[in-house]
Design a protein around this motif. Structure first.
Motif, short mmCIF file in Angstrom:
data_model
loop_
_atom_site.label_atom_id
_atom_site.label_comp_id
_atom_site.label_asym_id
_atom_site.label_seq_id
_atom_site.Cartn_x
_atom_site.Cartn_y
_atom_site.Cartn_z
N GLU A 67 0.92 -1.07 -0.05
CA GLU A 67 0.14 0.05 0.13
C GLU A 67 0.74 1.24 0.01
OE1 GLU A 67 -3.48 2.23 -0.36
OE2 GLU A 67 -3.42 -0.18 -0.24
N LEU A 68 1.96 1.31 0.99
CA LEU A 68 2.56 2.32 0.80
C LEU A 68 3.77 2.64 -0.35
CD1 LEU A 68 3.74 2.09 4.75
CD2 LEU A 68 2.21 3.81 3.58
N ALA A 69 4.28 1.40 -0.80
CA ALA A 69 5.32 1.35 -1.59
C ALA A 69 5.13 1.28 -3.05
CB ALA A 69 6.53 0.63 -1.09
N THR A 78 10.03 -2.17 -6.04
CA THR A 78 11.55 -2.03 -6.13
C THR A 78 12.46 -1.17 -5.19
OG1 THR A 78 11.34 0.32 -7.33
CG2 THR A 78 11.20 -1.72 -8.83
N THR A 79 13.58 -1.17 -5.16
CA THR A 79 14.34 -0.50 -4.21
C THR A 79 14.11 1.03 -4.21
OG1 THR A 79 16.03 -2.03 -4.10
CG2 THR A 79 16.87 0.13 -3.10
N ASP A 80 13.85 1.51 -5.19
CA ASP A 80 13.68 3.05 -5.25
C ASP A 80 12.17 3.18 -4.76
OD1 ASP A 80 15.87 3.82 -6.48
OD2 ASP A 80 15.29 3.77 -8.76
N GLU A 81 11.31 2.52 -5.03
CA GLU A 81 9.83 2.57 -4.59
C GLU A 81 10.01 2.40 -2.99
OE1 GLU A 81 6.53 0.80 -7.74
OE2 GLU A 81 8.00 -0.50 -6.61
N PHE A 82 10.76 1.55 -2.39
CA PHE A 82 11.00 1.31 -0.97
C PHE A 82 11.51 2.52 -0.46
CE2 PHE A 82 12.84 0.03 2.91
CZ PHE A 82 11.76 -0.81 3.47
N LYS A 83 12.47 3.08 -0.99
CA LYS A 83 13.02 4.35 -0.52
C LYS A 83 12.10 5.35 -0.35
CE LYS A 83 17.71 3.25 -2.10
NZ LYS A 83 18.76 3.68 -2.93
N LYS A 84 11.22 5.55 -1.52
CA LYS A 84 10.46 6.55 -1.54
C LYS A 84 9.35 6.64 -0.33
CE LYS A 84 7.62 9.88 -3.56
NZ LYS A 84 7.27 10.92 -2.53
N ALA A 85 8.79 5.45 -0.22
CA ALA A 85 7.82 4.95 1.02
C ALA A 85 8.60 5.16 2.35
CB ALA A 85 7.19 3.61 0.82
#
Length: 192
Positions: A67-69, A78-85
């Motif tokens: 939901e968050l990432a 992706t790692t980038d999505e996780f970082k943004k979340a």
């Protein structure tokens, strides 16, 4: 520099969540994390009741992280999505302000580190965790990382208790400085 916020968050993806090592997070990782956590907490035993508990926790974590990432809703993070979340939900926040499933994961991680169940992660447990996750060439590097984490109270009790671990894990993710006090929470960060 190995201890930048960007590298610390990448480390979480690579060494804590991406259990199948395919470079992205998906539901399979969290299904495997449930089994891994069950076996580790049970020190080899994997009772159906304990496995069900971990399956519930890891499914909840995956759903919350998705939901968050999972911004493009492709079932993968992706790692980038996780970082943004993490940037959106954790940066500048304390443990109590983190998403519920992430707090549960942090507490489970502490229990898995505390091999002897004494409520303290000591040097030997820290070493064990570091070498089971990544390649480290020198024991001194692990010991130095552990000692750098400790405050005076930690030294008095012989290691890190759950409250302190929560604080350090939150700092690891929420403090964007390159000299974050918790930068050594997982030992020397090695990206081989």
């Amino acid at each position: 520099m190995a201890y930048t916020w960007d590298n610390r968050v990448s480390f979480v993806v690579r060494f804590l969540y991406d259990i199948d090592n395919n470079g992205q997070l998906d539901s399979h990782d969290f299904k495997c994390l449930a089994l891994r956590s069950c076996v580790l907490e049970g020190k080899g035993d994997c009772s159906p009741a304990r496995l069900q508990k971990f399956q519930h926790i890891m499914t909840s974590l995956w759903e919350e992280l998705s939901e968050l990432a999972d911004f493009n809703k492709d079932g993968m993070i992706t790692t980038d999505e996780f970082k943004k979340a993490v940037q959106d939900t954790c940066v500048g926040k304390k443990f109590e302000e983190f998403p519920q499933a992430m707090k549960a994961f942090i507490e489970i991680n502490f229990k898995l580190l505390d091999i002897n169940d004494d409520g303290i992660v000591g040097l030997e447990e820290f070493r064990y965790d570091c070498v089971s996750r990544m390649v480290v060439e020198e024991i001194k590097d692990i010991d130095d990382a552990f000692n750098a984490l400790l405050n005076d109270e930690d030294r008095k009790v012989g290691g890190i208790n759950l409250a302190r671990y929560r604080e350090l894990f939150a700092q690891f993710l929420s403090d964007t400085s390159d000299s974050c006090p918790a930068q050594y929470l997982f030992g020397p960060l090695v990206f081989n």
